[in-house]
Design an enzyme around this catalytic site. Structure first.
Site, short mmCIF file in Angstrom:
data_model
loop_
_atom_site.label_atom_id
_atom_site.label_comp_id
_atom_site.label_asym_id
_atom_site.label_seq_id
_atom_site.Cartn_x
_atom_site.Cartn_y
_atom_site.Cartn_z
N LYS A 13 0.84 -1.22 0.00
CA LYS A 13 0.00 0.00 0.00
C LYS A 13 0.87 1.26 0.00
O LYS A 13 0.68 2.16 -0.81
CB LYS A 13 -0.94 0.02 1.22
CG LYS A 13 -1.87 -1.18 1.33
CD LYS A 13 -2.79 -1.09 2.53
CE LYS A 13 -2.12 -1.11 3.89
NZ LYS A 13 -1.40 -2.37 4.20
N ARG A 88 -10.00 0.30 8.50
CA ARG A 88 -9.49 -1.03 8.88
C ARG A 88 -10.53 -1.89 9.55
O ARG A 88 -10.23 -3.01 9.95
CB ARG A 88 -8.32 -0.84 9.84
CG ARG A 88 -7.02 -0.58 9.12
CD ARG A 88 -5.96 -0.40 10.17
NE ARG A 88 -4.84 -1.23 9.92
CZ ARG A 88 -3.77 -0.84 9.22
NH1 ARG A 88 -3.74 0.34 8.68
NH2 ARG A 88 -2.76 -1.64 9.07
N ARG A 127 11.96 -6.19 5.32
CA ARG A 127 11.96 -4.82 5.86
C ARG A 127 12.44 -4.81 7.31
O ARG A 127 13.11 -3.87 7.74
CB ARG A 127 10.56 -4.21 5.76
CG ARG A 127 10.59 -2.73 6.13
CD ARG A 127 9.27 -2.05 5.88
NE ARG A 127 8.22 -2.63 6.68
CZ ARG A 127 6.93 -2.36 6.51
NH1 ARG A 127 6.54 -1.52 5.58
NH2 ARG A 127 6.02 -2.93 7.29
N ARG A 133 11.60 -1.71 11.57
CA ARG A 133 10.35 -1.08 12.05
C ARG A 133 9.83 -1.85 13.27
O ARG A 133 9.83 -3.08 13.27
CB ARG A 133 9.32 -1.08 10.91
CG ARG A 133 8.22 -0.05 11.13
CD ARG A 133 7.32 0.09 9.94
NE ARG A 133 6.01 -0.50 10.17
CZ ARG A 133 4.99 -0.44 9.32
NH1 ARG A 133 5.15 0.18 8.17
NH2 ARG A 133 3.85 -1.00 9.60
N ARG A 144 -0.78 -8.70 13.34
CA ARG A 144 -1.29 -7.78 12.30
C ARG A 144 -2.05 -8.56 11.22
O ARG A 144 -3.08 -8.11 10.73
CB ARG A 144 -0.12 -6.99 11.67
CG ARG A 144 0.38 -5.88 12.59
CD ARG A 144 1.80 -5.45 12.27
NE ARG A 144 1.96 -4.87 10.96
CZ ARG A 144 3.12 -4.81 10.31
NH1 ARG A 144 4.22 -5.32 10.87
NH2 ARG A 144 3.20 -4.24 9.14
P1 AP5 Z 1 4.73 -1.50 1.96
O1 AP5 Z 1 4.51 -0.71 0.73
O2 AP5 Z 1 5.18 -0.79 3.21
O3 AP5 Z 1 3.37 -2.30 2.30
P2 AP5 Z 1 2.14 -1.85 3.18
O4 AP5 Z 1 0.95 -2.57 2.63
O5 AP5 Z 1 2.08 -0.36 3.25
O6 AP5 Z 1 2.61 -2.52 4.52
P3 AP5 Z 1 2.67 -1.99 6.00
O7 AP5 Z 1 3.39 -3.05 6.76
O8 AP5 Z 1 3.20 -0.61 6.09
O9 AP5 Z 1 1.13 -2.01 6.30
P4 AP5 Z 1 0.37 -2.05 7.61
O10 AP5 Z 1 -1.05 -2.00 7.14
O11 AP5 Z 1 0.72 -3.18 8.51
O12 AP5 Z 1 0.92 -0.74 8.35
P5 AP5 Z 1 0.34 0.70 8.65
O13 AP5 Z 1 1.50 1.62 8.59
O14 AP5 Z 1 -0.86 1.01 7.85
O15 AP5 Z 1 5.68 -2.71 1.61
C1 AP5 Z 1 6.14 -3.60 2.59
C2 AP5 Z 1 7.57 -4.05 2.19
O16 AP5 Z 1 7.50 -4.75 0.96
C3 AP5 Z 1 8.53 -2.88 1.96
O17 AP5 Z 1 9.80 -3.23 2.42
C4 AP5 Z 1 8.52 -2.69 0.44
O18 AP5 Z 1 9.71 -2.16 -0.04
C5 AP5 Z 1 8.31 -4.12 -0.03
N1 AP5 Z 1 7.57 -4.19 -1.31
C6 AP5 Z 1 6.46 -3.48 -1.65
N2 AP5 Z 1 6.06 -3.81 -2.89
C7 AP5 Z 1 6.90 -4.79 -3.33
C8 AP5 Z 1 7.00 -5.55 -4.55
N3 AP5 Z 1 6.12 -5.38 -5.55
N4 AP5 Z 1 7.99 -6.43 -4.65
C9 AP5 Z 1 8.89 -6.62 -3.63
N5 AP5 Z 1 8.87 -5.92 -2.47
C10 AP5 Z 1 7.88 -5.02 -2.31
O19 AP5 Z 1 -0.14 0.53 10.15
C11 AP5 Z 1 0.75 0.24 11.20
C12 AP5 Z 1 -0.01 0.19 12.52
O20 AP5 Z 1 -0.62 1.49 12.79
C13 AP5 Z 1 -1.20 -0.78 12.59
O21 AP5 Z 1 -0.80 -2.10 12.91
C14 AP5 Z 1 -2.05 -0.14 13.69
O22 AP5 Z 1 -1.52 -0.40 14.96
C15 AP5 Z 1 -1.89 1.35 13.41
N6 AP5 Z 1 -2.90 1.84 12.48
C16 AP5 Z 1 -2.70 2.34 11.22
N7 AP5 Z 1 -3.86 2.69 10.67
C17 AP5 Z 1 -4.82 2.41 11.58
C18 AP5 Z 1 -6.24 2.54 11.58
N8 AP5 Z 1 -6.89 2.98 10.52
N9 AP5 Z 1 -6.91 2.16 12.70
C19 AP5 Z 1 -6.26 1.69 13.79
N10 AP5 Z 1 -4.92 1.53 13.86
C20 AP5 Z 1 -4.22 1.89 12.76
#
Ligand code: AP5
Length: 186
Positions: A13, A88, A127, A133, A144
């Site tokens: 994402k 979410r 990562r 992280r 997660r």
């Molecule tokens: P990346 O692009 O970072 O993927 P992502 O889907 O953004 O993954 P995240 O781990 O950041 O998502 P998340 O939903 O767990 O975290 P968020 O920050 O929203 O890619 C991941 C890795 O893969 C990277 O190293 C990238 O380089 C690699 N990659 C990407 N595409 C690739 C490809 N095509 N090929 C190879 N490699 C690739 O949330 C974190 C925390 O915040 C949550 O757990 C929660 O506690 C809180 N939070 C956030 N939003 C809310 C909400 N709405 N409500 C409540 N709590 C929330």
């Protein structure tokens, strides 16, 4: 374009939103990034969110909605937005519709990045090694993924029922996936 990006942790994402932001010339709003910035700044909200995020659970709906309302108060969203990491759960999906309804800026497309669990685990482990992280350790990743299946997966059906959902295969190179998303938005 006003869109939400849905997908499991590690589905890409954040990676795709950073590129779509340039292609579509709209702001990228990531609730995860907003929360990590609050944690890094040591704000009261950040202090509340820190341990919850590290455990892999969701921060309270109230906190995240308040943060989002503040962000949507800025003029730049008039051009559109890419919302990443929200909603979410179903309560957040309904709250978002309420907020955007009041602003007369409803979601036009919900894009779901579809990625196999094995690939997600590989990317998050990569990562963890590269960036360290706080929530990329095996225990938090497991949590997660469970939270995603139990609470976020129903949001996909919500957008399907509203006729705004498009599913995009999220495996392949970053550029291939970007091209698929842009084609799905046309
Ligand atoms: P990346 O692009 O970072 O993927 P992502 O889907 O953004 O993954 P995240 O781990 O950041 O998502 P998340 O939903 O767990 O975290 P968020 O920050 O929203 O890619 C991941 C890795 O893969 C990277 O190293 C990238 O380089 C690699 N990659 C990407 N595409 C690739 C490809 N095509 N090929 C190879 N490699 C690739 O949330 C974190 C925390 O915040 C949550 O757990 C929660 O506690 C809180 N939070 C956030 N939003 C809310 C909400 N709405 N409500 C409540 N709590 C929330």
């Amino acid at each position: 374009m006003r869109m939400v990006l849905l997908g499991a942790p590690g589905s890409g994402k954040g990676t795709q939103a950073a590129l779509l932001k340039q292609s579509l010339a709209v702001p990228h709003i990531s609730t995860g990034e907003l929360l990590r910035a609050a944690v890094a700044a040591g704000t009261p909200l950040g202090l509340q969110a820190k341990a919850v995020m590290e455990s892999g659970a969701l921060v309270s709906d109230e906190i995240v909605l308040g943060m989002l309302e503040e962000r949507f108060g800025r003029a730049d969203i008039g051009s559109g937005f890419i919302l990443d990491g929200y909603p979410r759960n179903l309560a957040q999906a309904r709250a978002l519709d309420g907020l955007l309804g009041r602003l007369k800026l409803p979601v036009e497309k919900a894009v779901q990045l579809d990625v196999a669990e094995e690939t997600l685990l590989g990317r998050l482990a990569g990562r963890a090694k590269a960036e360290g992280r706080a929530d990329d350790n095996p225990e938090s990743v497991k949590k997660r993924l469970t939270v995603y299946q139990e609470q976020t997966a129903p949001v996909i059906d919500y957008y399907a029922e509203h006729g705004t959902l498009v599913r995009v295969p999220g495996e392949g190179t970053v550029d291939e996936i970007l091209a698929r998303i842009l084609a799905a938005l046309r």
